[in-house]
Design an enzyme around this catalytic site. Structure first.
Site, PDB file in Angstrom:
ATOM      1  N   CYS A   6       4.490   8.749  22.669  1.00  0.00           N
ATOM      2  CA  CYS A   6       5.051   8.321  23.949  1.00  0.00           C
ATOM      3  C   CYS A   6       6.545   7.982  23.906  1.00  0.00           C
ATOM      4  O   CYS A   6       7.276   8.352  24.830  1.00  0.00           O
ATOM      5  CB  CYS A   6       4.242   7.171  24.548  1.00  0.00           C
ATOM      6  SG  CYS A   6       3.685   5.920  23.395  1.00  0.00           S
ATOM      7  N   ARG A  59      -1.052   7.341  10.981  1.00  0.00           N
ATOM      8  CA  ARG A  59      -1.350   5.911  11.044  1.00  0.00           C
ATOM      9  C   ARG A  59      -1.949   5.473   9.716  1.00  0.00           C
ATOM     10  O   ARG A  59      -2.851   6.124   9.200  1.00  0.00           O
ATOM     11  CB  ARG A  59      -2.304   5.612  12.208  1.00  0.00           C
ATOM     12  CG  ARG A  59      -1.694   6.010  13.541  1.00  0.00           C
ATOM     13  CD  ARG A  59      -2.586   5.733  14.711  1.00  0.00           C
ATOM     14  NE  ARG A  59      -1.995   6.260  15.938  1.00  0.00           N
ATOM     15  CZ  ARG A  59      -2.600   6.239  17.129  1.00  0.00           C
ATOM     16  NH1 ARG A  59      -3.806   5.724  17.246  1.00  0.00           N
ATOM     17  NH2 ARG A  59      -1.988   6.743  18.183  1.00  0.00           N
ATOM     18  N   GLN A  75      -2.855  14.520  18.323  1.00  0.00           N
ATOM     19  CA  GLN A  75      -3.296  14.081  19.643  1.00  0.00           C
ATOM     20  C   GLN A  75      -2.975  15.137  20.692  1.00  0.00           C
ATOM     21  O   GLN A  75      -1.901  15.733  20.667  1.00  0.00           O
ATOM     22  CB  GLN A  75      -2.614  12.771  20.034  1.00  0.00           C
ATOM     23  CG  GLN A  75      -3.059  11.572  19.235  1.00  0.00           C
ATOM     24  CD  GLN A  75      -2.437  10.302  19.781  1.00  0.00           C
ATOM     25  OE1 GLN A  75      -1.221  10.200  19.949  1.00  0.00           O
ATOM     26  NE2 GLN A  75      -3.265   9.307  20.071  1.00  0.00           N
ATOM     27  N   ASP A 130      -1.791  14.911  23.706  1.00  0.00           N
ATOM     28  CA  ASP A 130      -1.175  13.757  24.330  1.00  0.00           C
ATOM     29  C   ASP A 130      -0.399  14.154  25.578  1.00  0.00           C
ATOM     30  O   ASP A 130       0.439  15.054  25.529  1.00  0.00           O
ATOM     31  CB  ASP A 130      -0.218  13.124  23.317  1.00  0.00           C
ATOM     32  CG  ASP A 130      -0.209  11.617  23.391  1.00  0.00           C
ATOM     33  OD1 ASP A 130      -0.907  11.066  24.249  1.00  0.00           O
ATOM     34  OD2 ASP A 130       0.497  11.000  22.581  1.00  0.00           O
ATOM     35  N   HIS A 147       1.880  12.517  28.946  1.00  0.00           N
ATOM     36  CA  HIS A 147       2.508  11.372  29.604  1.00  0.00           C
ATOM     37  C   HIS A 147       2.993  11.834  30.967  1.00  0.00           C
ATOM     38  O   HIS A 147       3.727  12.813  31.071  1.00  0.00           O
ATOM     39  CB  HIS A 147       3.632  10.801  28.750  1.00  0.00           C
ATOM     40  CG  HIS A 147       3.131  10.202  27.477  1.00  0.00           C
ATOM     41  ND1 HIS A 147       3.051  10.917  26.297  1.00  0.00           N
ATOM     42  CD2 HIS A 147       2.610   8.978  27.219  1.00  0.00           C
ATOM     43  CE1 HIS A 147       2.532  10.147  25.362  1.00  0.00           C
ATOM     44  NE2 HIS A 147       2.249   8.966  25.897  1.00  0.00           N
ATOM     45  N   LYS A 182      -6.218   0.130  30.327  1.00  0.00           N
ATOM     46  CA  LYS A 182      -6.661   1.511  30.212  1.00  0.00           C
ATOM     47  C   LYS A 182      -8.107   1.681  30.651  1.00  0.00           C
ATOM     48  O   LYS A 182      -8.903   0.748  30.610  1.00  0.00           O
ATOM     49  CB  LYS A 182      -6.505   2.022  28.772  1.00  0.00           C
ATOM     50  CG  LYS A 182      -7.502   1.429  27.793  1.00  0.00           C
ATOM     51  CD  LYS A 182      -7.324   2.027  26.393  1.00  0.00           C
ATOM     52  CE  LYS A 182      -8.322   1.385  25.407  1.00  0.00           C
ATOM     53  NZ  LYS A 182      -8.136   1.860  24.027  1.00  0.00           N
ATOM     54  N   HIS A 186      -0.289   7.170  30.357  1.00  0.00           N
ATOM     55  CA  HIS A 186      -0.568   7.730  29.031  1.00  0.00           C
ATOM     56  C   HIS A 186      -1.969   8.336  29.080  1.00  0.00           C
ATOM     57  O   HIS A 186      -2.903   7.689  29.549  1.00  0.00           O
ATOM     58  CB  HIS A 186      -0.560   6.647  27.954  1.00  0.00           C
ATOM     59  CG  HIS A 186       0.689   5.844  27.873  1.00  0.00           C
ATOM     60  ND1 HIS A 186       1.538   5.883  26.793  1.00  0.00           N
ATOM     61  CD2 HIS A 186       1.239   4.939  28.738  1.00  0.00           C
ATOM     62  CE1 HIS A 186       2.543   5.046  26.981  1.00  0.00           C
ATOM     63  NE2 HIS A 186       2.381   4.462  28.158  1.00  0.00           N
TER      64      HIS A 186
END
Length: 680
Positions: free
Chosen positions: A375, A404, A422, A424, A426, A507, A553
């Site tokens: 992000c 991670r 991911q 991902d 946005h 979320k 997100h």
């Protein structure tokens, strides 16, 4: 076991999801008196708090019965079973020191300080001792004590004494400690033999908040110990290593049996085992823990997953972006990740420092981090030039690999990895657009998950943790309210997840059930008013003013690797034809028919089908068994009669067979099954 345990989160005694009849007391009474005719009631809920059945209830309180089969009752059953386990351990080994023993999802555990780890034979012996304690019908008796009294009675239990010192701060006490100490009074639970008789005897006791079942007999025969593992006291590597024993408990032996069968099926479906058997992926020691490599067949499946996702995102108005795997420290200082997420990040690399010949620093270096999130980089893409309201909503999408630093005891195949990709997105939009955009995003997510074969969903709403969050109360309230409205409008069940949000916003998470009823967290949708503020993101509104966008997100799969593992277990390796690495295996009855089937395979490949002929030297029967073992959706067989008829025989994964299918029809059926993503 040598590995450190990473257990499921302890189950806080949950609110029941069943409707019960409430009673308001008019005089001092007890649950035993109120529900004397109800043998199925094991504890009561008094003004929303669980109490033991024999505890006195003053007048003016609202009381509800709790049965053993509802969530609260199951948690109490499992907590009571944990106490019986601890009693059994100290009966065998009086020197064993007690840690914590909470209920967890589907069972319980208890931690012990013992000289030698438990063996499978030890667990079998403990199972038998627990059975005797249960049949004896010992009474669980609650007793309120002062701190001094508790210390005196538990003087030989150093871990219990430590918890007493942390009373009032169960979060500081560690995982599962809220079953023993909290903000309320201290209590000790005694196991009493022959309760109510002159000869009654206290045979064991433990520091505990309770409540418990009235009698060990109510635990029944639905209990079984499962395994042991090492575990750090209070979940911290700074503390001593204890031995944790896991068990499961159910209201009946039949329910226990059904659960054990589900476990066995889950083991057969374990993605790590299937990944090795099917040659899909591996975790080479030379690379490191939690870092997978995908083999060719696994790569085919992954590519099919990603390509279909790309196609749907393009159709959904998303724009593809790419960002590097590493970044300067400042980016994550601005985003707040270094304040709130540093423990989950790999250590920094200090780079770019320049030295003179004498070692003097000419140019100071700086820290770089492997990115744990995409992000912040997407925010930089948004901010690379001026933005107009006409561009909003702007939907940026990336298959972004992140890293991670999961602790070694937490890493678990592809479902908890240290490096993963991911899917991902946005989304940047106006305040006025955000509700419609959230609704569209949720529908997009659900529709795409259904295309991959998942159909049973509910939603979870994660709300603010006041201790781990940024931003104003007003912003959080608006974001949470908006998400709740969108989730409710979907018609799916909505379950609260108090204080489960990320530091920047609440979320919705999509929870999906797989083929054997397990729940997996899939997609997450987060509404964020805070990162646009931190990055000073702006767009020009229609009146010429500068406005702050709202940020959504959205990770659809969570990660490609994890979703791969979920699908592998969901299908037990038997992927639908459109995802299968080999969609068609052609098996000639004899070598004379190789060319005939090779022509069929060529025609299938021309239509994009992943097909191959088995040219191996194995006998025909072995070739058929190999195709079944490889879980190929369609096996095509050809012998003399088939060649004469211009046909093939279909053999399916369930062992059934259809003979004499014209080649053109066979090709059409296979192409159609792949095109339409038929779940065969």
């Amino acid at each position: 076991m040598s590995d450190v345990a990473s257990p499921p989160s302890p189950t806080a005694l949950p609110s029941a999801d069943t409707t019960t009849e409430a009673t308001k007391t008019t005089a001092t009474t007890s649950g035993v008196e109120l529900y004397a005719e109800r043998r199925d009631v094991v504890v009561v809920r008094v003004d929303g708090e669980l109490w033991d059945l024999d505890r006195e209830i003053p007048a003016g309180h609202v009381v509800e019965p709790v049965t053993i089969g509802e969530p609260d009752g199951l948690a109490v059953l499992r907590h009571s079973a944990a106490h019986v386990l601890a009693q059994a351990v100290q009966q065998v080994n009086p020197d064993a020191k007690l840690g914590i023993g909470p209920p967890v999802t589907d069972g319980f555990y208890y931690d012990f300080d013992v000289e030698t780890p438990f063996t499978p034979e030890d667990l079998k012996a403990l199972d038998k001792i627990m059975g005797r304690i249960i049949k004896e019908g010992q009474t669980f008796r609650r007793r309120v004590v002062t701190e001094d009294e508790a210390r005196a009675e538990l003087a030989g239990e150093p871990y219990k004494l430590e918890l007493i010192g942390l009373k009032g701060s169960s979060a500081e006490a560690g995982e599962g400690a809220d079953v023993e100490v909290g903000a309320g009074e201290l209590t000790i639970y005694e196991n009493v033999r022959g309760a109510g008789r002159e000869s009654e005897t206290v045979v064991w006791k433990d520091l505990c908040r309770g409540p418990h079942l009235p009698s060990t007999r109510l635990i029944g025969n639905g209990v079984q110990l499962q395994r042991s593992a090492a575990a750090y006291w209070r979940g911290s590597e700074k503390n001593p290593m204890l031995q944790r024993v896991y068990g499961t408990a159910w209201p009946s032996k039949d329910e226990l049996k059904a659960y054990l069968e589900r476990l066995a099926e889950a083991e057969r479906r374990d993605h790590r085992r299937l990944g090795s058997e099917m040659d899909l992926f591996s975790f080479p020691d030379e690379i490191g823990s939690g870092l997978a490599v995908f083999h060719p067949k696994g790569g085919v499946i992954r590519n099919a997953m990603e390509e279909y996702s790309r196609q749907k995102h393009i159709e959904g108005g998303y724009e593809f972006v790419y960002s590097p795997h590493i970044t300067k420290e400042k980016l994550y200082q601005v985003s707040g990740h270094l304040d709130w997420y540093a423990e989950g990040m790999y250590p920094p690399m200090h780079l770019d420092e320049e030295l003179d010949d004498d070692g003097t620093v000419r140019k100071p270096g700086q820290n770089y981090y492997l990115k744990p999130m995409n992000c912040p980089m997407h925010n930089l893409i948004f901010d690379a030039r001026g933005r107009s309201y006409r561009e909003l909503p702007l939907r940026l999408f990336e298959f972004g690999t992140v890293y991670r630093y999961e602790k070694s005891g937490v890493v678990h195949g592809l479902t908890r990895a240290r490096g993963f990709t991911q899917d991902d997105a946005h989304i940047y939009c106006t305040r006025e657009q955000m509700k419609d955009e959230l609704t569209g995003t949720l529908n997009f997510v659900l529709d795409l998950l259904k295309d991959y074969g998942l159909e049973d969903f509910y939603l979870e709403l994660s709300t603010r943790d006041p201790e781990k969050s940024v931003g104003s109360d007003e912003a959080w309230d608006e974001a949470t309210r908006t998400l709740e409205e969108v989730a409710t409008a979907s018609g799916l069940d909505l379950v609260p997840d108090p204080e489960g949000a990320a530091f920047y916003g609440p979320k919705i998470s999509v929870q999906a059930k797989d083929a054997i009823g397990r729940t997996w967290q899939m997609s997450t949708i987060q509404l964020d008013f805070n990162l646009p503020e931190k990055f000073d993101l702006q767009y020009t509104a229609d009146d010429g003013s500068r406005q702050r966008p709202v940020m959504i997100h959205r990770a659809l799969f969570g990660s490609i690797e994890r979703f791969f593992a979920v699908l592998l277990e969901h299908y037990a390796g038997a992927f639908p034809a459109w995802l299968a690495p080999v969609q068609v295996k052609a098996v000639p009855v004899a070598d004379a028919f190789d060319d005939y089937l090779a022509d069929v395979v060529t025609r299938l490949k021309a239509q994009g089908i992943r097909a191959e002929v088995d040219y191996s030297d194995d006998r025909f029967g072995k070739k058929i068994r190999n195709a079944a073992k490889e879980k190929v959706p369609f096996t095509l067989i050809a012998g003399g009669e088939d060649v004469e008829a211009g046909a093939v025989s279909f053999r399916f994964r369930d062992g059934t067979q259809e003979n004499g299918v014209p080649v053109a029809d066979a090709i059409e059926r296979i192409v159609g099954a792949v095109r339409d993503r038929v779940q065969v």
